[in-house]
Design an enzyme around this catalytic site. Structure first.
Site, short mmCIF file in Angstrom:
data_model
loop_
_atom_site.label_atom_id
_atom_site.label_comp_id
_atom_site.label_asym_id
_atom_site.label_seq_id
_atom_site.Cartn_x
_atom_site.Cartn_y
_atom_site.Cartn_z
N CYS A 167 0.80 -1.22 0.00
CA CYS A 167 0.00 0.00 0.00
C CYS A 167 0.84 1.28 0.00
CB CYS A 167 -0.95 -0.01 1.19
SG CYS A 167 -1.95 -1.51 1.27
N HIS A 222 -9.37 2.63 -1.84
CA HIS A 222 -7.94 2.33 -1.74
C HIS A 222 -7.46 1.38 -2.84
CE1 HIS A 222 -4.07 1.26 -0.27
NE2 HIS A 222 -4.43 0.17 0.40
N CYS A 234 0.41 2.76 6.27
CA CYS A 234 0.82 1.39 6.61
C CYS A 234 0.82 0.59 5.31
CB CYS A 234 -0.17 0.78 7.60
SG CYS A 234 -1.86 0.66 6.96
#
Length: 436
Positions: free
Chosen positions: A99, A392, A422
């Site tokens: 990510c 996302h 994160c």
């Protein structure tokens, strides 16, 4: 030796973020159903070049990322170069850091500028949860290889007889960590339990995120950083993120059942980010080159840091480790920041990190510091809403955070902002941006 990070080239010029752009973010199997990450990447880079009025031939390097990779096009960066009118000699390579992927691609371009290897580059990332590399079972894969070596019909038949019906079923991409077998949601659930993050607080954070994102879109400010995407076969388009709850009602969040621990859990579909499709891109230059070409940068990179922690517990606590490193390298404290953007993979994860930011015990035991990172002022935190609302697409989120931060600081007359995320594998990223 100084702890300060010099994010400049040999001439002392800063690394300028000239502009940033993204596609709208769409929930899985909706507006971008059937559109690959590569196609979205080409779409956003083409539009970025067009809006910037930059000759594509001037781009010297493109670093791009993708988390869920397609075997047919493993180097998405090179394919984007070949599909967007850039010089075929333009250097291009792909990166992945879960990510935090577009944080990584941005840093790679920045470091190429810092070393003097290039003056102009593009960074970004794209992911599709709707176009996935569907695999086959291990037994079928083994058999298919053996078939290429079989010479007679009898040998081929013997190979097929080794297979059962279940061996022929398609295998979707794994959603669990390879090393632990745990999904991100299970880790978020563990963090909620370990750090005492209540269901009510998680729902409240999700409600806040959706409410602020809806207000942000209604204000019209997002139109400058989100393109209108025309979807093949070009009889429809998407111009806005489609996960945002326009009329978010806090009471409605309590009606959803937990997903990852149905009996005792608190992480639900509403206080987690959905699987999302989308792409983003940033145009970076040396400060001198940007000014010579007549650009007014939207921001500059002041410092950055990456961190890696244990994957068995608190795997999504990366921001709490990367942020103090980035602050130290910038010569700053948390209270010096104008704004803070933290990726909200799950409300539980974001709230747990915020709790650790304020914890002196965490700082002493985990960071070796005698003071806490600092308590986050909510008037500075994710002021336009966060990933819980926007969605996302794994590799695209970092560049969204960077672009959004720079533009919002510019609207406020300048300042310094933290962007942090994160990432799977116990990874974390943090970047401090300054805007004039």
């Amino acid at each position: 030796m100084s702890d300060r990070q010099q994010v400049t080239n040999a001439r002392g010029e800063r690394i300028a973020i000239v502009s940033g752009l993204r596609t709208p973010f769409a929930k899985q199997a909706t507006a971008f159903h059937g559109v690959s990450a590569l196609d979205m990447g080409k779409m956003v880079v083409n539009e970025l070049l067009s809006r910037s009025e930059l000759d594509p031939k001037l781009v010297e390097q493109l670093v791009y990322g993708q988390v869920v990779q397609m075997p047919a096009a493993p180097n998405i960066a090179r394919e984007i170069v070949l599909g967007t009118g850039m010089n075929v000699a333009t250097d291009a390579y792909s990166v992945t850091r879960a990510c935090a992927t577009s944080f990584q691609s941005t840093v790679n371009i920045a470091e190429s500028i810092m070393t003097g290897n290039i003056e102009i580059g593009i960074a970004g990332g794209a992911d599709s949860s709707s176009v996935l590399p569907i695999g086959v079972s291990k037994k079928l894969a083994h058999a298919l290889v053996d078939l290429t070596k079989a010479r007679t019909f009898g040998q081929k038949l013997a190979i097929f007889r080794r297979l059962g019906i279940k061996d022929l079923l398609p295998v979707p991409p794994a959603v669990a960590e390879y090393s632990t077998g745990l999904s991100m949601g299970q880790t978020a659930e563990q963090m909620a339990k370990t750090h005492g993050i209540s269901r009510a607080d998680q729902d409240a954070m999700a409600h806040r995120s959706h409410t602020l994102a809806a207000q942000t879109w209604a204000s019209g400010v997002m139109k400058n950083e989100v393109m209108v995407a025309h979807v093949p076969p070009y009889n429809q388009f998407i111009e806005k993120d489609n996960n945002i709850r326009e009329s978010s009602d806090l009471a409605s969040y309590a009606k959803l059942r937990p997903v990852f621990d149905r009996k005792h859990g608190s992480v639900t579909a509403a206080n987690s980010t959905p699987l999302t499709d989308g792409a983003s891109a940033l145009l970076l230059m040396s400060e001198g080159r940007a000014k010579a070409l007549g650009y007014t940068p939207i921001g500059y990179i002041k410092s950055y840091a990456f961190a890696a922690i244990d994957v068995w517990e608190d795997m999504l606590m990366g921001p709490s480790y990367a942020t103090p490193m980035a602050l130290k390298r910038a010569g700053m404290q948390l209270e010096d920041l104008t704004l803070i953007e933290m990726h909200e993979a799950f409300a539980a994860q974001a709230l747990a990190n915020m709790k650790m930011f304020a914890s002196k015990k965490f700082a002493e035991e985990k960071l070796g510091q005698n003071r806490a990172i600092g308590e986050i002022d909510m008037s500075k935190f994710n002021v336009l809403g966060g990933s819980l609302a926007y969605g996302h697409p794994f590799a695209a989120t970092g560049a969204r955070l960077i672009t959004q931060m720079c533009n919002e600081l510019k609207r406020r007359g300048g300042g310094v902002g933290l962007t942090t995320a994160c990432a799977a594998g116990g990874l974390g990223a943090a970047m401090i941006l300054e805007v004039e």
